[in-house]
Write a protein that holds these residues in place. Structure first.
Motif, short mmCIF file in Angstrom:
data_model
loop_
_atom_site.label_atom_id
_atom_site.label_comp_id
_atom_site.label_asym_id
_atom_site.label_seq_id
_atom_site.Cartn_x
_atom_site.Cartn_y
_atom_site.Cartn_z
N ASP A 63 7.87 16.46 6.97
CA ASP A 63 9.41 17.61 7.44
C ASP A 63 10.68 16.41 7.34
O ASP A 63 11.63 16.95 6.71
N PHE A 64 10.48 15.72 8.27
CA PHE A 64 11.93 14.28 8.70
C PHE A 64 12.36 13.96 7.60
O PHE A 64 13.71 13.53 6.75
N PHE A 65 11.60 13.13 6.58
CA PHE A 65 11.97 12.80 5.37
C PHE A 65 11.73 13.06 4.50
O PHE A 65 11.81 12.28 3.64
N LYS A 66 11.52 14.90 3.97
CA LYS A 66 12.05 15.41 3.15
C LYS A 66 11.02 14.88 1.99
O LYS A 66 11.02 15.18 0.68
N GLY A 67 10.02 15.51 2.46
CA GLY A 67 8.46 14.92 1.71
C GLY A 67 8.65 13.66 1.09
O GLY A 67 7.49 13.54 0.72
N LYS A 68 9.18 12.39 2.07
CA LYS A 68 9.24 11.15 1.43
C LYS A 68 7.68 10.74 1.93
O LYS A 68 6.96 11.15 2.83
N ASP A 69 6.91 9.88 1.04
CA ASP A 69 5.32 9.80 1.12
C ASP A 69 4.98 8.53 2.31
O ASP A 69 6.37 7.95 2.48
N LEU A 70 3.91 8.64 3.14
CA LEU A 70 4.32 8.45 3.88
C LEU A 70 3.27 7.12 4.08
O LEU A 70 2.19 7.23 3.42
N CYS A 71 3.21 5.39 4.43
CA CYS A 71 2.67 4.76 4.06
C CYS A 71 1.75 3.99 4.54
O CYS A 71 1.67 4.08 5.56
N LYS A 72 0.46 4.57 4.57
CA LYS A 72 -0.54 4.24 5.37
C LYS A 72 -2.24 3.30 4.98
O LYS A 72 -3.28 3.67 5.33
N GLY A 73 -1.20 2.61 3.73
CA GLY A 73 -1.67 1.92 3.48
C GLY A 73 -2.46 0.45 3.71
O GLY A 73 -3.88 0.02 4.27
N ILE A 74 -1.60 0.05 5.45
CA ILE A 74 -2.22 -1.08 6.46
C ILE A 74 -3.15 -0.28 7.12
O ILE A 74 -2.64 0.73 7.58
N ASN A 75 -4.06 -1.24 7.73
CA ASN A 75 -4.78 -0.92 9.40
C ASN A 75 -3.85 -1.07 9.98
O ASN A 75 -3.14 -0.89 10.55
N PRO A 76 -3.58 0.42 10.78
CA PRO A 76 -2.63 0.65 11.56
C PRO A 76 -3.66 -0.09 13.34
O PRO A 76 -2.47 0.05 14.78
N ASP A 77 -4.70 -0.01 13.29
CA ASP A 77 -5.21 -1.33 14.19
C ASP A 77 -4.79 -2.56 14.22
O ASP A 77 -5.17 -3.17 14.98
N GLU A 78 -5.11 -2.86 12.78
CA GLU A 78 -4.49 -4.37 12.58
C GLU A 78 -3.44 -5.06 12.10
O GLU A 78 -3.31 -6.02 12.09
N ALA A 79 -2.63 -4.12 12.11
CA ALA A 79 -1.25 -4.74 10.99
C ALA A 79 -0.64 -5.37 12.44
O ALA A 79 0.57 -6.47 11.89
N VAL A 80 -0.31 -4.49 13.11
CA VAL A 80 0.76 -5.54 14.48
C VAL A 80 0.09 -7.14 14.98
O VAL A 80 0.63 -8.35 14.94
N ALA A 81 -1.70 -7.15 14.77
CA ALA A 81 -2.15 -8.79 14.74
C ALA A 81 -1.90 -8.77 13.83
O ALA A 81 -1.56 -10.51 13.55
N TYR A 82 -1.39 -8.72 12.61
CA TYR A 82 -2.00 -9.71 11.51
C TYR A 82 -0.21 -10.18 11.44
O TYR A 82 0.17 -11.30 10.91
N GLY A 83 0.59 -9.72 11.81
CA GLY A 83 1.62 -9.94 11.87
C GLY A 83 2.32 -10.81 13.21
O GLY A 83 3.16 -11.88 12.55
N ALA A 84 1.35 -10.70 14.02
CA ALA A 84 2.21 -11.96 15.33
C ALA A 84 1.35 -13.05 14.25
O ALA A 84 1.70 -14.28 14.87
N ALA A 85 0.26 -13.21 13.42
CA ALA A 85 -0.76 -14.10 13.50
C ALA A 85 0.17 -14.91 12.00
O ALA A 85 0.61 -15.89 12.51
N VAL A 86 0.45 -14.08 11.43
CA VAL A 86 2.51 -15.02 10.26
C VAL A 86 3.38 -15.50 11.45
O VAL A 86 3.47 -16.68 10.93
N GLN A 87 3.46 -14.80 12.39
CA GLN A 87 4.56 -15.45 13.22
C GLN A 87 4.02 -16.94 14.21
O GLN A 87 4.80 -17.58 14.12
N ALA A 88 2.79 -16.72 14.32
CA ALA A 88 1.91 -17.93 14.80
C ALA A 88 2.44 -18.79 13.98
O ALA A 88 3.13 -20.16 13.75
N ALA A 89 2.59 -18.91 12.61
CA ALA A 89 1.55 -19.61 11.34
C ALA A 89 2.67 -20.36 11.09
O ALA A 89 3.22 -21.19 10.89
N ILE A 90 3.87 -19.82 10.90
CA ILE A 90 5.41 -19.93 10.72
C ILE A 90 6.23 -20.75 11.63
O ILE A 90 6.35 -21.89 12.02
#
Length: 559
Positions: A300-327
């Motif tokens: 409702d707030f974003f006027k019907g804009k699709d919500l991106c649910k493609g990434i695993n909600p429980d793994e996304a943060v850990a994946y991003g942290a792993a990328v930062q660690a690799a950098i």
């Protein structure tokens, strides 16, 4: 092994809600009433968790509990990589304050890890999402990350332009999440039990724990079903509890919390100076973000804009942290070549003498790392020194914000008021703050990195906890070995009993053999009894070997 109360901390109480806070904090005081374990005030008003360990009462700080989790994660990583893990990138809620971030670094030290970077959770999720979608992007793209987990809530707005990831604004609440939804359900069913049975279970930790487990399960089911049951055998004084709850009722008792999330969403958008129509992707992170009512409010707030649910909600943060660690790791060949620019979540400043107001040096949502200097003047004649009180927060009056630390700067003797004073705030990549001040005429200067023992554990305390963690690890390994033997013994007893029930067994056994087998089974069952769990491992292993030998002989006889 630490008793079941410690496991409750992991499962239900989310140690992030205690870490970096003081026992006198109203939020901590409110939580204490809901937790099935005891929390007391320790040194410097730090909350201390007390529970039974090896038959004795033990005290654990939040940093120690967090370090146990980090230790387990390190062991899993080492087992997979087949090599030691010494450095780590740790994620924290975006709205963690300075003391909470420092407490997280302490937890890493206790776990034997060198925390090379602290990264905000929604930022890590955005990295995971952005890397996955970079090939689909043409030019700049604005990403809104909605991160609603078990204990905390964060929102961040990032602009991704090729390899450049820039955080525009962040907001959140470190005390809002799935656990609060569970607590609302628990309170609802406590009242229902009270009405039905004229009994109040609110003061019984064991009953509350079991009810909370059932409520958490019901909450998950209501994400895809419209009604579910909550059933707990012998909940209190032998009384079974059975009830049902609809998705509509769940939404009704939590609607104010859901709306609180949306208030933070609006505030973050305002801080970013980006219109919601210019948001390209709304990314959902954290298990609680999948609650249907939450998604409905976002749509409702974003006027019907699709919500991106493609990434695993429980793994996304850990994946991003792993990328930062690799950098950050030198020589890592496959690390992406991205630039990450985060922001500070809270305003930082000092207490101005006139009016005791909060004089902001670094406004919230300023990109980090950052270094800013402001000029001040002494407020009185003939000052010997000036006290610098460092605060973080958004309140106008300094005392209403969070005091991070204090230090003094010497002044030129006999000088009139208005002597120039330069105050410099510097925040590094981890969001750790250093404040320095210099009195211009005398050249006197001083600084603080907010590492005093009031806000952090001392080096001695950390060393002591590291040693204790090693002791607990050794005892845990011993416990696991003992549990394995007891499980094997229990299985062997079960197989022996089943073998003896067969009709063709008893005729081929002599009375002496039958008596010996039955005696061995009785001894094993006695050992397995809860009251006899103090038996040493070698005694248990001897019983297991004897019983396994008898079982092998018995099976050989029956062919």
């Amino acid at each position: 092994m630490v008793d079941e109360n410690l496991l409750l901390i992991f499962l239900f109480s989310d140690v992030k809600r205690l870490i970096g806070r003081k026992f006198s904090d109203p939020i901590v005081q409110k939580d204490i009433r809901l937790w099935p374990f005891k929390v007391i005030s320790g040194i410097n008003d730090k909350p201390v968790i007390t529970l039974k360990y090896a038959g004795q009462e033990k005290k654990f700080r939040a940093e120690e509990i967090s370090s146990m989790i980090l230790t387990k994660m390190r062991e899993v990583a080492e087992a997979y990589l087949q090599s030691p893990v010494k450095n780590a990138v740790v994620t924290v809620p975006a709205y963690f304050n300075d003391s909470q971030r420092k407490a997280t670094v302490d937890a890493g030290s206790i776990a034997g890890l060198n925390v090379i970077r602290i990264i905000n959770e929604p930022t890590a999720a955005a990295i995971a999402y952005g890397l996955d979608k970079r090939s689909d992007y043409n030019g700049k793209r604005n990403i809104f990350v909605f991160d609603l987990g078990g204990g905390t809530f964060d929102v961040s707005i990032l602009t991704i332009n090729g390899d450049d990831f820039e955080v525009k604004a962040t907001g959140g609440n470190t005390h809002l999440g799935g656990e609060d939804f569970d607590n609302r359900m628990v309170a609802y069913f406590v009242e229902e039990f009270k009405k039905k049975n004229k009994l109040d279970i609110s003061g019984n930790p064991k009953s509350l724990r079991r009810l909370r487990t059932a409520c958490e399960r019901a909450k998950r089911i209501l994400s895809f079903a419209f009604v579910t049951t909550v059933e707990v055998d012998s909940l209190f004084q032998g009384i079974d509890f059975f009830s049902s709850i609809t998705r509509a009722k769940f939404e009704e008792i939590n609607i104010d919390l859901f709306k609180k999330c949306m208030t933070i969403v609006k505030s973050c958008l305002g801080d970013s100076k980006i219109y919601k129509s210019d948001i390209d992707d709304v990314v959902l992170v954290g298990g609680s973000s999948r609650i249907p009512k939450v998604m409905e409010l976002l749509l409702d707030f974003f006027k019907g804009k699709d919500l991106c649910k493609g990434i695993n909600p429980d793994e996304a943060v850990a994946y991003g942290a792993a990328v930062q660690a690799a950098i950050l790791s030198e020589g890592f060949k496959n690390a992406p070549n991205l630039v990450l620019r985060d922001v500070t979540p809270l305003s930082l400043g000092i207490e101005a003498d006139v009016g005791r107001v909060m004089s902001v040096v670094i406004p919230r949502n300023t990109s980090v790392p950052v270094k800013k200097t402001r000029k001040y003047g002494t407020s009185k004649d003939n000052l010997i020194d000036v006290s610098i009180n460092v605060y973080e927060g958004e309140r106008a009056r300094a005392a209403d914000n969070n005091l991070l630390g204090s230090f003094t700067v010497s002044c030129l003797p006999g000088a009139p008021r208005g002597q120039p004073l330069d105050v410099c705030f510097a925040i590094d990549e981890n969001g750790i703050l250093t404040v320095s001040a210099k009195e211009i005429f005398s050249g006197s200067s001083n600084k603080i990195t907010i590492t005093n023992e009031k806000e952090r554990l001392s080096t001695l305390e950390i060393k002591k906890m590291i040693k204790e963690a090693e002791i607990y690890h050794a005892e845990d390994m011993k416990f696991l070995r003992k549990s394995k033997v007891m499980n094997a013994l229990d299985s062997c007893v079960y197989e022996m009993k089943n073998a003896l029930k067969k009709k063709d067994v008893n005729p081929i056994l002599s009375p002496q053999e039958s008596e010996k087998i039955n005696n061995a089974i009785n001894v094993a069952m006695n050992v397995l009894d809860e009251n006899n769990h103090q038996k040493e491992i070698d005694v248990l292993e001897d019983h297991l070997k004897e019983l396994e030998s008898m079982l092998k002989h018995l099976l050989a006889k029956t062919g």
